[in-house]
Design an enzyme around this catalytic site. Structure first.
Site, PDB file in Angstrom:
ATOM      1  N   LYS A 245       0.826  -1.131   0.000  1.00  0.00           N
ATOM      2  CA  LYS A 245      -0.009  -0.032  -0.074  1.00  0.00           C
ATOM      3  C   LYS A 245       0.861   1.203  -0.019  1.00  0.00           C
ATOM      4  O   LYS A 245       2.056   1.297   0.152  1.00  0.00           O
ATOM      5  CB  LYS A 245      -0.587   0.090   1.247  1.00  0.00           C
ATOM      6  CG  LYS A 245      -1.886  -1.194   1.074  1.00  0.00           C
ATOM      7  CD  LYS A 245      -2.872  -1.299   2.312  1.00  0.00           C
ATOM      8  CE  LYS A 245      -3.699  -2.218   2.258  1.00  0.00           C
ATOM      9  NZ  LYS A 245      -4.732  -2.260   3.503  1.00  0.00           N
TER      10      LYS A 245
ATOM     11  N   TYR B 241     -12.106  -2.473  -3.311  1.00  0.00           N
ATOM     12  CA  TYR B 241     -12.732  -2.477  -1.947  1.00  0.00           C
ATOM     13  C   TYR B 241     -14.077  -2.273  -2.097  1.00  0.00           C
ATOM     14  O   TYR B 241     -14.820  -1.943  -1.244  1.00  0.00           O
ATOM     15  CB  TYR B 241     -12.107  -1.244  -1.123  1.00  0.00           C
ATOM     16  CG  TYR B 241     -10.752  -1.612  -0.666  1.00  0.00           C
ATOM     17  CD1 TYR B 241     -10.506  -2.642  -0.007  1.00  0.00           C
ATOM     18  CD2 TYR B 241      -9.666  -0.593  -0.862  1.00  0.00           C
ATOM     19  CE1 TYR B 241      -9.271  -2.903   0.581  1.00  0.00           C
ATOM     20  CE2 TYR B 241      -8.456  -0.958  -0.231  1.00  0.00           C
ATOM     21  CZ  TYR B 241      -8.089  -1.964   0.515  1.00  0.00           C
ATOM     22  OH  TYR B 241      -7.184  -2.421   0.863  1.00  0.00           O
TER      23      TYR B 241
ATOM     24  N   PHE C 121     -15.260   3.177   7.268  1.00  0.00           N
ATOM     25  CA  PHE C 121     -13.897   3.430   7.176  1.00  0.00           C
ATOM     26  C   PHE C 121     -13.886   3.670   5.486  1.00  0.00           C
ATOM     27  O   PHE C 121     -12.745   3.678   5.000  1.00  0.00           O
ATOM     28  CB  PHE C 121     -13.180   2.476   7.814  1.00  0.00           C
ATOM     29  CG  PHE C 121     -13.363   1.006   7.472  1.00  0.00           C
ATOM     30  CD1 PHE C 121     -12.866   0.406   6.375  1.00  0.00           C
ATOM     31  CD2 PHE C 121     -13.954   0.376   8.482  1.00  0.00           C
ATOM     32  CE1 PHE C 121     -13.152  -0.749   5.833  1.00  0.00           C
ATOM     33  CE2 PHE C 121     -14.581  -1.091   8.038  1.00  0.00           C
ATOM     34  CZ  PHE C 121     -13.967  -1.440   6.917  1.00  0.00           C
TER      35      PHE C 121
ATOM     36  N   ARG D 279      -1.814 -14.509   3.777  1.00  0.00           N
ATOM     37  CA  ARG D 279      -2.550 -13.921   4.747  1.00  0.00           C
ATOM     38  C   ARG D 279      -1.694 -14.287   6.231  1.00  0.00           C
ATOM     39  O   ARG D 279      -1.883 -13.354   6.872  1.00  0.00           O
ATOM     40  CB  ARG D 279      -4.122 -14.591   4.853  1.00  0.00           C
ATOM     41  CG  ARG D 279      -4.860 -14.276   3.641  1.00  0.00           C
ATOM     42  CD  ARG D 279      -5.375 -12.649   3.494  1.00  0.00           C
ATOM     43  NE  ARG D 279      -6.115 -12.236   4.762  1.00  0.00           N
ATOM     44  CZ  ARG D 279      -6.490 -10.907   5.072  1.00  0.00           C
ATOM     45  NH1 ARG D 279      -6.373 -10.459   3.928  1.00  0.00           N
ATOM     46  NH2 ARG D 279      -7.095 -10.831   6.290  1.00  0.00           N
TER      47      ARG D 279
ATOM     48  N   ARG E 231       2.723  -7.018   8.972  1.00  0.00           N
ATOM     49  CA  ARG E 231       1.980  -6.229  10.110  1.00  0.00           C
ATOM     50  C   ARG E 231       2.606  -5.989  11.417  1.00  0.00           C
ATOM     51  O   ARG E 231       2.615  -4.826  12.140  1.00  0.00           O
ATOM     52  CB  ARG E 231       0.434  -6.305   9.948  1.00  0.00           C
ATOM     53  CG  ARG E 231      -0.062  -6.134   8.735  1.00  0.00           C
ATOM     54  CD  ARG E 231      -1.736  -6.288   8.511  1.00  0.00           C
ATOM     55  NE  ARG E 231      -2.349  -6.100   7.394  1.00  0.00           N
ATOM     56  CZ  ARG E 231      -3.668  -6.234   6.875  1.00  0.00           C
ATOM     57  NH1 ARG E 231      -4.293  -7.253   7.763  1.00  0.00           N
ATOM     58  NH2 ARG E 231      -3.932  -5.805   5.884  1.00  0.00           N
TER      59      ARG E 231
ATOM     60  N   ASN F  94      -1.524  -0.172   7.070  1.00  0.00           N
ATOM     61  CA  ASN F  94      -1.146  -1.530   7.590  1.00  0.00           C
ATOM     62  C   ASN F  94      -0.492  -2.230   6.546  1.00  0.00           C
ATOM     63  O   ASN F  94      -0.168  -3.305   6.339  1.00  0.00           O
ATOM     64  CB  ASN F  94      -2.263  -2.346   8.081  1.00  0.00           C
ATOM     65  CG  ASN F  94      -3.230  -2.390   6.917  1.00  0.00           C
ATOM     66  OD1 ASN F  94      -3.060  -2.156   5.795  1.00  0.00           O
ATOM     67  ND2 ASN F  94      -4.416  -2.899   7.211  1.00  0.00           N
TER      68      ASN F  94
ATOM     69  N   HIS G  93      -2.029  -5.577   1.414  1.00  0.00           N
ATOM     70  CA  HIS G  93      -3.438  -6.116   1.159  1.00  0.00           C
ATOM     71  C   HIS G  93      -3.030  -7.466   0.689  1.00  0.00           C
ATOM     72  O   HIS G  93      -1.943  -7.765  -0.248  1.00  0.00           O
ATOM     73  CB  HIS G  93      -4.036  -5.089   0.079  1.00  0.00           C
ATOM     74  CG  HIS G  93      -5.209  -6.056  -0.476  1.00  0.00           C
ATOM     75  ND1 HIS G  93      -6.484  -6.204   0.186  1.00  0.00           N
ATOM     76  CD2 HIS G  93      -5.420  -7.045  -1.645  1.00  0.00           C
ATOM     77  CE1 HIS G  93      -7.324  -7.125  -0.651  1.00  0.00           C
ATOM     78  NE2 HIS G  93      -6.646  -7.519  -1.609  1.00  0.00           N
TER      79      HIS G  93
ATOM     80  N   GLU H  64      -9.378 -10.232  -8.170  1.00  0.00           N
ATOM     81  CA  GLU H  64      -8.588  -9.111  -7.964  1.00  0.00           C
ATOM     82  C   GLU H  64      -7.329  -9.227  -9.083  1.00  0.00           C
ATOM     83  O   GLU H  64      -6.862  -7.895  -9.219  1.00  0.00           O
ATOM     84  CB  GLU H  64      -7.903  -9.050  -6.305  1.00  0.00           C
ATOM     85  CG  GLU H  64      -9.174  -8.642  -5.482  1.00  0.00           C
ATOM     86  CD  GLU H  64      -8.692  -8.812  -4.046  1.00  0.00           C
ATOM     87  OE1 GLU H  64      -9.551  -8.880  -3.092  1.00  0.00           O
ATOM     88  OE2 GLU H  64      -7.450  -9.238  -3.892  1.00  0.00           O
TER      89      GLU H  64
HETATM   90  P1  DAT Z   1      -7.445  -6.958   5.475  1.00  0.00           P
HETATM   91  O1  DAT Z   1      -6.770  -5.844   5.061  1.00  0.00           O
HETATM   92  O2  DAT Z   1      -6.876  -7.806   6.652  1.00  0.00           O
HETATM   93  O3  DAT Z   1      -8.090  -7.753   4.417  1.00  0.00           O
HETATM   94  P2  DAT Z   1     -10.370  -6.108   5.609  1.00  0.00           P
HETATM   95  O4  DAT Z   1     -10.587  -6.817   4.290  1.00  0.00           O
HETATM   96  O5  DAT Z   1     -11.286  -6.309   6.996  1.00  0.00           O
HETATM   97  O6  DAT Z   1      -8.885  -6.368   6.486  1.00  0.00           O
HETATM   98  O7  DAT Z   1     -10.102  -4.402   5.593  1.00  0.00           O
HETATM   99  C1  DAT Z   1      -9.612  -4.036   4.383  1.00  0.00           C
HETATM  100  C2  DAT Z   1      -8.995  -2.496   4.907  1.00  0.00           C
HETATM  101  O8  DAT Z   1      -9.865  -1.735   5.320  1.00  0.00           O
HETATM  102  C3  DAT Z   1      -7.847  -2.881   5.930  1.00  0.00           C
HETATM  103  O9  DAT Z   1      -6.540  -3.278   5.516  1.00  0.00           O
HETATM  104  C4  DAT Z   1      -7.793  -1.531   6.611  1.00  0.00           C
HETATM  105  C5  DAT Z   1      -9.317  -0.922   6.366  1.00  0.00           C
HETATM  106  N1  DAT Z   1     -10.011  -1.307   7.539  1.00  0.00           N
HETATM  107  C6  DAT Z   1     -10.723  -2.339   7.917  1.00  0.00           C
HETATM  108  N2  DAT Z   1     -11.367  -2.202   9.139  1.00  0.00           N
HETATM  109  C7  DAT Z   1     -11.198  -0.941   9.711  1.00  0.00           C
HETATM  110  C8  DAT Z   1     -11.346  -0.233  10.714  1.00  0.00           C
HETATM  111  N3  DAT Z   1     -12.266  -0.889  11.610  1.00  0.00           N
HETATM  112  N4  DAT Z   1     -11.096   1.097  10.956  1.00  0.00           N
HETATM  113  C9  DAT Z   1     -10.266   1.744   9.903  1.00  0.00           C
HETATM  114  N5  DAT Z   1     -10.001   1.015   8.797  1.00  0.00           N
HETATM  115  C10 DAT Z   1     -10.396  -0.285   8.691  1.00  0.00           C
HETATM  116 MG    MG Z   2      -9.322  -7.981   3.014  1.00  0.00          MG
END
Ligand code: DAT
Ligand code: MG
Length: 138
Positions: free
Chosen positions: A9, A49, A57, A85, A102, A112, A115, A126
């Site tokens: 990212k 996304y 968020f 993952r 992370r 973080n 992705h 994707e």
């Molecule tokens: P991951 O990146 O582990 O697959 P995710 O798919 O649930 O996690 O979420 C995608 C991204 O969205 C994540 O990398 C950061 C952001 N995100 C998720 N939950 C969040 C939250 N509660 N507050 C802020 N950003 C968040």
């Molecule tokens: Mg995800």
């Protein structure tokens, strides 16, 4: 064999951690089958996304991912989706274990670094979003 999409990212590019992140996957033994530096526009970010559209968020997430260049990486391995993952570490900073990307480099739920696709189906979708077929090795 399975393929998955990793994005370094904008925070990872900005922090000069692209090589560090890629080298972890290389040393583990995953095969690199595609890679490029891209500054995603809103349309690409919103499609990437789409599953998070409507969440509180989401707007910030799209702003963040379009805020600078990212490195899109296609990796191949047995069980690549789950392997990546595991190496990424958990979303919640307090649960991202040391030894994961992370867990070693971040404390922020949004910034973080990486992705990784979360299922084989999403990986295929994707990869098709970020790479043309001829940009991936056979
Ligand atoms: P991951 O990146 O582990 O697959 P995710 O798919 O649930 O996690 O979420 C995608 C991204 O969205 C994540 O990398 C950061 C952001 N995100 C998720 N939950 C969040 C939250 N509660 N507050 C802020 N950003 C968040
Ligand atoms: Mg995800």
């Amino acid at each position: 064999m399975e393929r998955t999409l990793v994005l370094v990212k904008p925070d990872g590019v900005e922090r000069r951690l692209v090589g560090e992140i890629l080298s972890r996957f290389e040393r583990r033994g995953l095969r690199l089958v595609g890679m490029k530096l891209v500054h995603p526009d809103r349309a690409l970010a919103e499609r990437h996304y789409a599953v998070h559209a409507g969440k509180p968020f989401y707007g910030e997430l799209v702003n963040f991912i379009t805020g600078g260049p990212v490195v899109a990486i296609a990796l191949e391995a047995e069980d690549a989706v789950r392997l990546v993952r595991t190496m990424m570490g958990a979303l919640r900073p307090s649960e991202a274990l040391p030894g994961t990307i992370r867990g070693d480099y971040t404390t922020d739920v949004q910034r973080n670094l990486v992705h990784g696709s979360d299922s084989a189906d999403n990986a295929a979708t994707e990869l098709a979003l970020w790479f043309r077929p001829d940009e991936l090795l056979p």
